[in-house]
Design an enzyme around this catalytic site. Structure first.
Site, PDB file in Angstrom:
ATOM      1  N   ASP A  95       9.478  -6.089   3.376  1.00  0.00           N
ATOM      2  CA  ASP A  95       9.434  -5.550   4.723  1.00  0.00           C
ATOM      3  C   ASP A  95      10.729  -4.787   4.954  1.00  0.00           C
ATOM      4  O   ASP A  95      11.818  -5.287   4.647  1.00  0.00           O
ATOM      5  CB  ASP A  95       9.253  -6.647   5.773  1.00  0.00           C
ATOM      6  CG  ASP A  95       8.647  -6.052   7.027  1.00  0.00           C
ATOM      7  OD1 ASP A  95       7.500  -5.593   6.964  1.00  0.00           O
ATOM      8  OD2 ASP A  95       9.356  -5.984   8.060  1.00  0.00           O
ATOM      9  N   TYR A 150      11.096   7.859   6.696  1.00  0.00           N
ATOM     10  CA  TYR A 150      12.250   8.421   7.401  1.00  0.00           C
ATOM     11  C   TYR A 150      13.278   9.081   6.471  1.00  0.00           C
ATOM     12  O   TYR A 150      14.335   9.518   6.938  1.00  0.00           O
ATOM     13  CB  TYR A 150      12.946   7.320   8.212  1.00  0.00           C
ATOM     14  CG  TYR A 150      12.072   6.685   9.272  1.00  0.00           C
ATOM     15  CD1 TYR A 150      11.688   7.400  10.408  1.00  0.00           C
ATOM     16  CD2 TYR A 150      11.615   5.374   9.156  1.00  0.00           C
ATOM     17  CE1 TYR A 150      10.881   6.826  11.384  1.00  0.00           C
ATOM     18  CE2 TYR A 150      10.808   4.790  10.131  1.00  0.00           C
ATOM     19  CZ  TYR A 150      10.449   5.518  11.231  1.00  0.00           C
ATOM     20  OH  TYR A 150       9.655   4.951  12.202  1.00  0.00           O
ATOM     21  N   ASP A 151      12.995   9.144   5.174  1.00  0.00           N
ATOM     22  CA  ASP A 151      13.974   9.693   4.224  1.00  0.00           C
ATOM     23  C   ASP A 151      14.537  11.066   4.629  1.00  0.00           C
ATOM     24  O   ASP A 151      15.738  11.284   4.493  1.00  0.00           O
ATOM     25  CB  ASP A 151      13.357   9.780   2.811  1.00  0.00           C
ATOM     26  CG  ASP A 151      13.374   8.432   2.091  1.00  0.00           C
ATOM     27  OD1 ASP A 151      14.063   7.511   2.570  1.00  0.00           O
ATOM     28  OD2 ASP A 151      12.692   8.307   1.060  1.00  0.00           O
ATOM     29  N   LYS A 177       7.454   3.025  -1.947  1.00  0.00           N
ATOM     30  CA  LYS A 177       8.149   1.762  -2.225  1.00  0.00           C
ATOM     31  C   LYS A 177       7.870   1.310  -3.649  1.00  0.00           C
ATOM     32  O   LYS A 177       8.759   0.849  -4.350  1.00  0.00           O
ATOM     33  CB  LYS A 177       7.608   0.656  -1.299  1.00  0.00           C
ATOM     34  CG  LYS A 177       8.069   0.706   0.120  1.00  0.00           C
ATOM     35  CD  LYS A 177       7.545  -0.554   0.812  1.00  0.00           C
ATOM     36  CE  LYS A 177       7.967  -0.615   2.257  1.00  0.00           C
ATOM     37  NZ  LYS A 177       7.603  -1.895   2.885  1.00  0.00           N
ATOM     38  N   ARG A 232      16.679  -1.016  -0.402  1.00  0.00           N
ATOM     39  CA  ARG A 232      15.652  -1.602  -1.267  1.00  0.00           C
ATOM     40  C   ARG A 232      16.246  -1.982  -2.625  1.00  0.00           C
ATOM     41  O   ARG A 232      15.971  -3.050  -3.149  1.00  0.00           O
ATOM     42  CB  ARG A 232      14.513  -0.591  -1.436  1.00  0.00           C
ATOM     43  CG  ARG A 232      13.346  -1.072  -2.291  1.00  0.00           C
ATOM     44  CD  ARG A 232      12.098  -0.236  -2.064  1.00  0.00           C
ATOM     45  NE  ARG A 232      11.695  -0.296  -0.669  1.00  0.00           N
ATOM     46  CZ  ARG A 232      11.878   0.704   0.192  1.00  0.00           C
ATOM     47  NH1 ARG A 232      12.398   1.851  -0.191  1.00  0.00           N
ATOM     48  NH2 ARG A 232      11.536   0.564   1.459  1.00  0.00           N
ATOM     49  N   GLY A 247       0.840  -1.194   0.000  1.00  0.00           N
ATOM     50  CA  GLY A 247       0.000   0.000   0.000  1.00  0.00           C
ATOM     51  C   GLY A 247       0.876   1.245   0.000  1.00  0.00           C
ATOM     52  O   GLY A 247       0.374   2.370   0.022  1.00  0.00           O
ATOM     53  N   ASN A 248       2.192   1.041  -0.023  1.00  0.00           N
ATOM     54  CA  ASN A 248       3.131   2.157   0.097  1.00  0.00           C
ATOM     55  C   ASN A 248       3.563   2.645  -1.289  1.00  0.00           C
ATOM     56  O   ASN A 248       4.332   1.990  -1.997  1.00  0.00           O
ATOM     57  CB  ASN A 248       4.339   1.671   0.911  1.00  0.00           C
ATOM     58  CG  ASN A 248       5.348   2.768   1.190  1.00  0.00           C
ATOM     59  OD1 ASN A 248       5.617   3.598   0.335  1.00  0.00           O
ATOM     60  ND2 ASN A 248       5.903   2.751   2.387  1.00  0.00           N
ATOM     61  N   PHE A 286       9.928   9.257   1.127  1.00  0.00           N
ATOM     62  CA  PHE A 286       8.817   8.997   2.057  1.00  0.00           C
ATOM     63  C   PHE A 286       9.399   8.575   3.408  1.00  0.00           C
ATOM     64  O   PHE A 286      10.611   8.372   3.547  1.00  0.00           O
ATOM     65  CB  PHE A 286       7.900   7.903   1.504  1.00  0.00           C
ATOM     66  CG  PHE A 286       8.568   6.554   1.387  1.00  0.00           C
ATOM     67  CD1 PHE A 286       9.343   6.238   0.282  1.00  0.00           C
ATOM     68  CD2 PHE A 286       8.441   5.599   2.388  1.00  0.00           C
ATOM     69  CE1 PHE A 286       9.968   4.999   0.172  1.00  0.00           C
ATOM     70  CE2 PHE A 286       9.062   4.353   2.287  1.00  0.00           C
ATOM     71  CZ  PHE A 286       9.827   4.061   1.171  1.00  0.00           C
TER      72      PHE A 286
HETATM   73  P1  IMP Z   1       7.015  -1.701   6.237  1.00  0.00           P
HETATM   74  O1  IMP Z   1       8.141  -2.272   5.446  1.00  0.00           O
HETATM   75  O2  IMP Z   1       5.837  -1.435   5.379  1.00  0.00           O
HETATM   76  O3  IMP Z   1       6.738  -2.451   7.484  1.00  0.00           O
HETATM   77  O4  IMP Z   1       7.396  -0.242   6.665  1.00  0.00           O
HETATM   78  C1  IMP Z   1       8.499   0.130   7.353  1.00  0.00           C
HETATM   79  C2  IMP Z   1       8.450   1.614   7.620  1.00  0.00           C
HETATM   80  O5  IMP Z   1       9.801   2.034   7.560  1.00  0.00           O
HETATM   81  C3  IMP Z   1       7.680   2.439   6.595  1.00  0.00           C
HETATM   82  O6  IMP Z   1       6.430   2.770   7.036  1.00  0.00           O
HETATM   83  C4  IMP Z   1       8.514   3.687   6.454  1.00  0.00           C
HETATM   84  O7  IMP Z   1       8.062   4.619   7.390  1.00  0.00           O
HETATM   85  C5  IMP Z   1       9.900   3.213   6.827  1.00  0.00           C
HETATM   86  N1  IMP Z   1      10.696   2.959   5.638  1.00  0.00           N
HETATM   87  C6  IMP Z   1      10.913   1.788   4.984  1.00  0.00           C
HETATM   88  N2  IMP Z   1      11.718   1.971   3.920  1.00  0.00           N
HETATM   89  C7  IMP Z   1      11.990   3.273   3.899  1.00  0.00           C
HETATM   90  C8  IMP Z   1      12.746   4.080   3.013  1.00  0.00           C
HETATM   91  O8  IMP Z   1      13.319   3.649   1.998  1.00  0.00           O
HETATM   92  N3  IMP Z   1      12.794   5.378   3.335  1.00  0.00           N
HETATM   93  C9  IMP Z   1      12.191   5.912   4.423  1.00  0.00           C
HETATM   94  N4  IMP Z   1      11.453   5.223   5.256  1.00  0.00           N
HETATM   95  C10 IMP Z   1      11.355   3.897   5.002  1.00  0.00           C
END
Ligand code: IMP
Length: 180
Positions: A66, A144-145, A13, A169, A9-10, A142
């Site tokens: 994840d 913590y970037d 990503k 990633r 849903g992101n 997005f």
């Molecule tokens: P999940 O992988 O969806 O559980 O999310 C992990 C959380 O870490 C996300 O909601 C983001 O807030 C943060 N996150 C994951 N990857 C990144 C990134 O590449 N940049 C910034 N924040 C990230």
């Protein structure tokens, strides 16, 4: 051209994965489906469980990811709880926790889980070392970037292409694309 179904849903990503994989001739389609996220200290187990569930429910090969940010001075927090922590306290909250802390080292980790229905999940991981900045910088990306410094720029000060050269990633995606 191969097609990969990315269950997320992101939007951030998805944009990064699409930009990276399409250069390698792999089409990426986004699927919105809320697979269960198990509570675990280990991103690999979370990705495996999610990929298996999504492949079974959607009845097709799927990819999930994840990710988390691990801060050394906070003993790895927020780590697997990055999403919940971001929703609760955001970047301001992390900066508050880090006020006056000298050791600013942090790491982003990503685990991609790929699963075909009734098959074992295969995972691919990547990580990147950086530091927590003293204040948010940049408007791109997005999560913590804006507070994750890689050399002298935060991830939010980089274009998708720049971030995709160095990020956790892209490292996991590259391994996945090679395998595919
Ligand atoms: P999940 O992988 O969806 O559980 O999310 C992990 C959380 O870490 C996300 O909601 C983001 O807030 C943060 N996150 C994951 N990857 C990144 C990134 O590449 N940049 C910034 N924040 C990230």
């Amino acid at each position: 051209m191969k097609t990969v179904y990315f269950v997320t849903g992101n939007a951030g990503k998805f944009r990064e994965a699409k930009a990276m994989l399409e250069k390698l001739d792999i089409e990426v389609q986004q699927i919105h489906y809320e697979y269960p996220e198990i509570q675990s200290d280990d991103l690999d187990s979370i990705a495996k469980y999610g990929a298996r569930d999504a492949a079974m429910y959607l009845k097709r090969p799927v990819m999930v990811e994840d990710a988390g940010m691990f801060i050394s001075a906070l003993k790895g927090f927020p780590g697997p709880y990055s999403s919940f922590t971001f929703k609760c306290i955001g970047n301001e909250g992390i900066l508050k926790l880090m006020r006056g802390v000298e050791d600013r080292n942090a790491q982003f980790r990503s685990v991609i889980g790929f699963c075909e229905p009734d098959q074992e999940v295969i995972t691919f991981s990547g990580s990147v070392e950086g530091e927590i900045s003293n204040e948010p910088r940049g408007k791109m990306g997005f999560g913590y970037d804006p507070i994750f410094l890689y050399q002298n720029k935060t991830f939010a000060q980089m274009s998708i292409e720049e971030k995709n050269e160095v990020s956790h990633r892209c490292m996991a995606l590259r391994k996945f694309a090679e395998w595919l």
